[in-house]
Design a protein around this motif. Structure first.
Motif, PDB file in Angstrom:
ATOM      1  N   ASN A  70      57.074  37.551  18.185  1.00 33.94           N
ATOM      2  CA  ASN A  70      57.419  38.085  19.508  1.00 33.94           C
ATOM      3  C   ASN A  70      56.935  37.179  20.639  1.00 33.94           C
ATOM      4  OD1 ASN A  70      58.392  39.728  21.519  1.00 33.94           O
ATOM      5  ND2 ASN A  70      56.733  41.213  21.390  1.00 33.94           N
TER       6      ASN A  70
ATOM      7  N   SER B 276      53.848  52.840  21.509  1.00 31.09           N
ATOM      8  CA  SER B 276      54.554  51.601  21.857  1.00 31.09           C
ATOM      9  C   SER B 276      55.974  51.629  21.299  1.00 31.09           C
ATOM     10  CB  SER B 276      53.800  50.386  21.302  1.00 31.09           C
ATOM     11  OG  SER B 276      52.506  50.328  21.846  1.00 31.09           O
TER      12      SER B 276
ATOM     13  N   ARG C 111      58.344  49.252  20.817  1.00 33.39           N
ATOM     14  CA  ARG C 111      58.912  48.161  20.026  1.00 33.39           C
ATOM     15  C   ARG C 111      58.582  48.319  18.552  1.00 33.39           C
ATOM     16  NH1 ARG C 111      58.245  42.666  18.165  1.00 33.39           N
ATOM     17  NH2 ARG C 111      60.016  41.363  18.816  1.00 33.39           N
TER      18      ARG C 111
ATOM     19  N   TYR D 259      56.044  40.914  29.506  1.00 35.28           N
ATOM     20  CA  TYR D 259      55.529  42.223  29.918  1.00 35.28           C
ATOM     21  C   TYR D 259      54.170  42.101  30.606  1.00 35.28           C
ATOM     22  CZ  TYR D 259      59.075  43.216  26.429  1.00 35.28           C
ATOM     23  OH  TYR D 259      60.250  43.237  25.713  1.00 35.28           O
TER      24      TYR D 259
ATOM     25  N   ARG E 249      56.457  38.372  24.335  1.00 34.69           N
ATOM     26  CA  ARG E 249      55.467  39.363  24.785  1.00 34.69           C
ATOM     27  C   ARG E 249      54.965  39.077  26.205  1.00 34.69           C
ATOM     28  NH1 ARG E 249      51.904  43.018  21.410  1.00 34.69           N
ATOM     29  NH2 ARG E 249      50.511  43.955  22.927  1.00 34.69           N
TER      30      ARG E 249
ATOM     31  N   TYR F 146      54.159  46.184  28.026  1.00 34.90           N
ATOM     32  CA  TYR F 146      54.548  46.206  26.614  1.00 34.90           C
ATOM     33  C   TYR F 146      54.577  47.620  26.055  1.00 34.90           C
ATOM     34  CZ  TYR F 146      54.852  44.474  21.818  1.00 34.90           C
ATOM     35  OH  TYR F 146      55.263  44.207  20.541  1.00 34.90           O
TER      36      TYR F 146
END
Length: 512
Positions: free
Chosen positions: A444, A146, A148, A450, A447, A472
């Motif tokens: 976040n 991921s 992020r 996504y 989120r 995401y």
């Protein structure tokens, strides 16, 4: 054993890199902004574009390079940990020692990357950083995919105000409502402390006009005290006392935005009443910075009014009469989301090519004492033409850092994901006046952006590549700013117009 003569040497992790525990992995990147290496005056060669996630067990091994142990001692320890011979342990470590290129390595069935010149010989009088084994204890649910960052944004940009002395026809910032910074100093102080504690790589300032913020001196000094060197850009004539203050605080480099030395052109580009008076003041400003020994980077936005080669040559010739100018950047004007009239001052593709060829010629001849760079802006070829070429190019697009590594703080205290999206409520993460940035980032609230459900009624909703592109976990993401440019604010969830499956009917926000 190859290169066995270095076993008695002491190696450290290149101090221009940093390893940070990110809960489910460790990230490895360059230290962009601390004072000792500002302006890339680095004690070791460094890959200044590098970022990668690595396995925490790898990080623990490299934490052994603490500046106290010789290589032979570390090799013995690695051999014990990995249950291999010392010869094999040495072979595993050798590629990381003063490596000339990036490394792609496999570890526990995962592929990871390391930057060039990762392990370097310890030098006298060079500050370096050490790590403890406990620094890299991560969640057992590892995630090396991921994109992020989990813990805290890596880079911060703070827009201090929306106040300017000019009214540029092309301004990409949303300065329609004039406001000074609304964030209390106490909140800013806490923010800078949190950034330092959480290994934020850079903390930059922008406006409006940074030097029109009433507390700019405190802010810049506070950042420098925390080892951040904010990159300041200004478009206003600066008085000698302010230049001296910048020097005294510790600023050794600044950007001046100046499109031309022609008063008629500046009156059009900047929408100001008296171009000749402005030019006289800016010339004095350049002289003040020269006298203060502060390095300057000049930036000019090229519109149809200042695009002609004789004008550009006159502009560069005038700049060459000043010392301490390091670089001059010429940028093709782009469309603003917040101002109308782009069609009246934009360039065409042929204009861009002529300017590009001219800059290449000047650079080749090394005619000027400063470097020259050219940003052609958004190109028509990114959106029109062969679908296969578009598809290939889109798959190679760079990672968008918005809501991945970067946080952008507005004068209201609101945290958004991109300086181009500004006050658009669709992309606000929270407000640092109400919450600390760590809480905002970890929560976040964006989120859902996504989630496939948001795209059901758009071309993206039916696309087979959706999971690889907009979820995401996708590694690339899209540029929401470009999407809004192309299709309008109400269609922010449309495909990125660079995608080969995107609708071809779009607002022409690029040179044609």
């Amino acid at each position: 054993m190859k290169n066995i003569n270095n076993m008695d040497k002491t190696y450290i992790i290149n101090p221009n890199y940093i390893l940070v525990n990110d809960n489910k992995r460790v990230y490895l990147t360059y230290r962009y902004n601390p004072l000792p290496i500002f302006n890339l005056r680095l004690p070791y060669e460094t890959d200044t574009q590098f970022f990668s996630f690595i396995h925490p067990e790898q990080a623990k091994l490299f934490a052994l390079f603490d500046g106290n142990r010789k290589l032979t001692t570390i090799i013995d320890e690695i051999a014990k940990r990995l249950n291999v011979s010392t010869k094999r342990a040495y072979e595993l470590i050798l590629p990381y020692i003063e490596n000339k290129t990036r490394l792609g390595v496999a570890f526990q069935n995962n592929r990871m990357a390391f930057p060039s010149n990762f392990l370097v010989p310890k030098k006298e009088n060079i500050k370096f950083y050490t790590y403890e084994q406990n620094d890299f204890i991560c969640n057992s649910d590892l995630d090396l995919i991921s994109p992020r960052i989990n813990s805290f944004p890596l880079d911060i940009t703070f827009m201090v105000n929306t106040i300017c002395q000019t009214d540029c026809i092309y301004c990409y910032a949303d300065c329609r409502k004039k406001m000074d910074c609304q964030i209390p100093i106490e909140s800013l102080d806490r923010l800078i402390t949190d950034c330092k504690k959480n290994n934020v790589r850079s903390f930059n300032l922008m406006g409006g006009e940074v030097l029109l913020y009433k507390n700019w001196k405190w802010l810049v000094k506070r950042l420098i005290e925390s080892d951040y060197m904010p990159y300041i850009s200004t478009k206003i004539p600066v008085e000698k006392e302010i230049v001296q203050t910048l020097y005294d605080i510790g600023i050794n480099q600044i950007q001046i935005s100046l499109d031309s030395f022609d008063d008629n052109i500046l009156e059009k580009n900047l929408n100001i009443p008296n171009g000749s008076k402005y030019i006289d003041k800016m010339k004095r400003t350049l002289k003040y910075f020269e006298e203060a020994n502060i390095t300057l980077n000049l930036h000019a936005v090229i519109t149809k009014y200042n695009k002609d080669i004789p004008h550009l040559e006159q502009y560069l010739n005038t700049l060459s009469t000043y010392s301490h100018i390091s670089n001059v950047e010429l940028s093709v004007v782009g469309e603003s989301l917040y101002k109308k009239g782009y069609h009246e001052f934009k360039l065409c593709s042929q204009d861009v090519k002529i300017i590009s060829d001219y800059v290449d010629s000047v650079k080749q001849k090394k005619k000027y004492p400063f470097t020259i760079s050219f940003s052609p802006g958004t190109r028509k070829e990114m959106f029109k033409g062969n679908k296969k070429i578009k598809k290939d190019n889109f798959e190679k697009r760079p990672v968008c850092s918005g809501n991945v590594r970067l946080a952008y703080i507005l004068p209201t205290g609101e945290v958004t994901i991109c300086e181009g999206l500004m006050f658009n409520p669709q992309f606000i993460l929270g407000n640092i006046i109400k919450d600390d940035l760590e809480t905002i980032w970890k929560n976040n609230r964006l989120r859902p952006l996504y989630s496939p459900g948001l795209y059901e009624n758009t071309p993206c909703g039916k696309c087979k590549e959706f999971m690889n592109c907009r979820t995401y976990e996708s590694k690339r993401g899209v540029c929401w700013k470009i999407i809004i440019h192309a299709y309008g604010e109400k269609k922010w969830n449309y495909p990125d117009p660079r995608c080969s499956s995107a609708p071809t009917q779009m607002n022409p926000f690029y040179p044609q």
